[in-house]
Motif scaffolding. Structure first.
Motif, mmCIF file in Angstrom:
data_model
loop_
_atom_site.group_PDB
_atom_site.id
_atom_site.type_symbol
_atom_site.label_atom_id
_atom_site.label_comp_id
_atom_site.label_asym_id
_atom_site.label_seq_id
_atom_site.Cartn_x
_atom_site.Cartn_y
_atom_site.Cartn_z
ATOM 1 N N UNK A 6 39.606 40.848 39.166
ATOM 2 C CA UNK A 6 39.181 40.467 40.512
ATOM 3 C C UNK A 6 40.202 40.944 41.549
ATOM 4 N N UNK A 7 41.474 40.804 41.229
ATOM 5 C CA UNK A 7 42.507 41.259 42.175
ATOM 6 C C UNK A 7 42.394 42.766 42.424
ATOM 7 N N UNK A 8 42.126 43.535 41.365
ATOM 8 C CA UNK A 8 42.008 44.982 41.527
ATOM 9 C C UNK A 8 40.801 45.349 42.395
ATOM 10 N N UNK A 9 39.650 44.685 42.138
ATOM 11 C CA UNK A 9 38.462 45.041 42.903
ATOM 12 C C UNK A 9 38.571 44.576 44.356
ATOM 13 N N UNK A 10 39.201 43.435 44.598
ATOM 14 C CA UNK A 10 39.387 42.980 45.978
ATOM 15 C C UNK A 10 40.318 43.935 46.720
ATOM 16 N N UNK B 230 41.925 34.225 47.300
ATOM 17 C CA UNK B 230 42.704 33.245 46.529
ATOM 18 C C UNK B 230 42.461 33.531 45.052
ATOM 19 N N UNK B 231 43.405 34.239 44.446
ATOM 20 C CA UNK B 231 43.309 34.611 43.029
ATOM 21 C C UNK B 231 44.578 34.126 42.327
ATOM 22 N N UNK C 219 32.280 45.113 32.877
ATOM 23 C CA UNK C 219 31.171 44.285 33.357
ATOM 24 C C UNK C 219 31.602 43.422 34.538
ATOM 25 N N UNK C 220 32.796 42.820 34.446
ATOM 26 C CA UNK C 220 33.258 41.984 35.547
ATOM 27 C C UNK C 220 33.527 42.816 36.794
ATOM 28 N N UNK C 221 34.065 44.031 36.609
ATOM 29 C CA UNK C 221 34.287 44.911 37.758
ATOM 30 C C UNK C 221 32.968 45.253 38.446
ATOM 31 N N UNK D 67 28.755 42.072 44.186
ATOM 32 C CA UNK D 67 28.812 40.969 45.138
ATOM 33 C C UNK D 67 29.470 41.405 46.447
ATOM 34 N N UNK D 68 30.603 42.110 46.357
ATOM 35 C CA UNK D 68 31.271 42.561 47.587
ATOM 36 C C UNK D 68 30.461 43.651 48.278
ATOM 37 N N UNK D 69 29.769 44.481 47.496
ATOM 38 C CA UNK D 69 28.901 45.491 48.112
ATOM 39 C C UNK D 69 27.795 44.849 48.919
ATOM 40 N N UNK D 70 27.255 43.729 48.426
ATOM 41 C CA UNK D 70 26.238 43.020 49.210
ATOM 42 C C UNK D 70 26.807 42.500 50.529
ATOM 43 N N UNK D 71 28.072 42.019 50.463
ATOM 44 C CA UNK D 71 28.698 41.510 51.687
ATOM 45 C C UNK D 71 28.784 42.614 52.735
#
Length: 432
Positions: A289-293, A310-311, A324-326, A332-336
């Motif tokens: 999550x930290x890498x993708x954010x 907040x990670x 898969x998690x990436x 989700x962030x692409x939708x944002x």
């Protein structure tokens, strides 16, 4: 089931004991009454034997001694009307016995045993032995109490034996239920331990056979996916050769980069499906999550979006692969970024929770738009914003593959919020 079997045995045992012990209790009472009457009759006859040979004083002494020894009140009604021994009224039964008939008569307070003594010069004497309720029931309560204790003990023993037998039946059934839940959660290595009655063992073996068949089918499916991915390498090689043959170096480099990216994606698919066939996937959610954010933060800065992240430092193991998690976080962030205006803030929060991790992505955009007619934003291919609707479906399937879930609601400050619960690997030390 154990409780119902115990209740069934208790009811059955109680009915059997009632059918046996109630007649036995009545028989005990009848025997006690018969024994008391027999003893009183013997005492009255022993006094009657001296009625004709002893004077009044001697007869009184004999009656008192016999009464003291046997515990029953002895009264002698002489023909001349004199009463010797215990004080008692001359009842109609005594008058009947004075006619020469020995008998036993009931009274409101007990039982009279009357012995007629004939042959006396003045007429017939009557010897009366009186039995009270205590005399007639002597020892009965103790026997009844013993029978009650025996009955309760037998019921308790029956319930205990039934519980042991029920446990031998329910334990393998409970184990099969646990195995089925593990299979439903994706642990295809779960198997039952044969035990219990033959019918229950057959069910357990059938469940093991079903689990093995499911594992085989999934393995075949994953190998088929891997083989299909391998077949894509041939057209990829052709594309690479076509790109290298272009006269424009910049165009050749651009197409070559695209082909490289496509080849890496195909390789990732091959590795992923084969890894799934061997073991359960897992990754450090905090790191992914930290890498993708961090990747999306560059675009957020360009669009003037405030990002609250907040990670935890990790590691935070979850039961999904890093790829898969990436893809889930990217969706989700692409939708944002795709469905909120530029400058709209968003937040990403990852936190551990019992049994896995909680990922929350929220934004300050317009929120989820209602779909026309039936449908839901999580339904594959449906969207209220003109998109393909696959992003949320990817996130949902990722959560469910780990044993978790995905829910949608409104953010506290307005906008949309996606709550993703990710399960922990089966062999992890996460709280459960």
């Amino acid at each position: 089931m154990r409780r119902w079997l115990a209740l069934l045995v208790a009811a059955t045992t109680s009915l059997v004991l009632i059918a046996l012990l109630v007649p036995l209790a009545l028989l005990v009472r009848a025997l006690a009454e018969s024994g008391a009457v027999t003893q009183a009759t013997a005492e009255a006859q022993s006094v009657a034997a001296v009625v004709g040979t002893a004077d009044a004083a001697g007869l009184t002494l004999t009656a008192e001694r016999t009464s003291a020894a046997g515990g029953h009140a002895i009264t002698v009604f002489l023909p001349d009307g004199q009463v010797v021994g215990a004080r008692a009224a001359r009842s109609p039964a005594v008058e009947l016995a004075a006619r020469g008939q020995s008998l036993t008569a009931e009274t409101p307070s007990g039982l009279e045993v009357l012995v007629a003594v004939q042959g006396l010069p003045a007429g017939t004497a009557v010897v009366r032995a009186f039995l009270g309720e205590d005399d007639l029931r002597r020892g009965v309560r103790e026997v009844w109490l013993g029978m009650l204790v025996l009955g309760l003990t037998l019921i308790g023993v029956g319930i205990g034996v039934a519980d042991r037998l029920a446990l031998a039946l329910t334990r393998p059934m409970s184990e099969m239920a646990r195995v089925s839940h593990r299979l439903a959660a994706g642990d295809l290595t779960a198997r039952t331990t044969p035990g219990g009655p033959p019918e229950v063992r057959d069910v357990g073996l059938a469940l093991d056979h079903l689990a093995g068949r499911i594992s085989d089918l999934l393995a075949e499916e994953r190998e088929s996916a891997a083989d299909l991915s391998h077949r894509l390498r041939t057209p990829l090689t052709g594309l690479r050769l076509e790109a290298e043959s272009l006269s424009d170096p910049e165009e050749a480099a651009r197409l070559g980069t695209r082909v490289d990216a496509l080849e890496r994606a195909v390789t990732s698919v091959i590795q992923d499906v084969r890894r799934r066939s061997r073991e359960q996937a897992s990754c450090d959610a905090a790191r992914v999550v930290a890498e993708r954010v961090a990747f999306w933060s560059v675009l957020a800065e360009d669009q003037g979006r405030a990002a609250e992240v907040a990670v935890p430092p990790g590691p935070l193991e979850v039961a999904v692969s890093a790829a898969e998690l990436s893809a889930c976080v990217d969706a989700l962030l692409g939708n944002v970024f795709a469905h909120t205006p530029e400058g709209a803030a968003f937040s990403v929060r990852l936190a551990p929770e019992p049994g896995g991790a909680l990922l929350v992505v929220a934004d300050h955009g317009p929120g989820f738009r209602p779909l026309g007619g039936s449908g839901h934003p999580l339904e594959r291919g449906r969207s209220g914003a003109g998109s393909t609707g696959l992003g949320l479906d990817i996130a949902r399937r990722t959560a469910e593959a780990s044993g978790g879930s995905l829910t949608l609601d409104a953010a506290p400050g307005g906008g949309a919020r996606v709550v993703l619960r990710l399960g922990a690997p089966a062999d992890s030390g996460a709280l459960r």
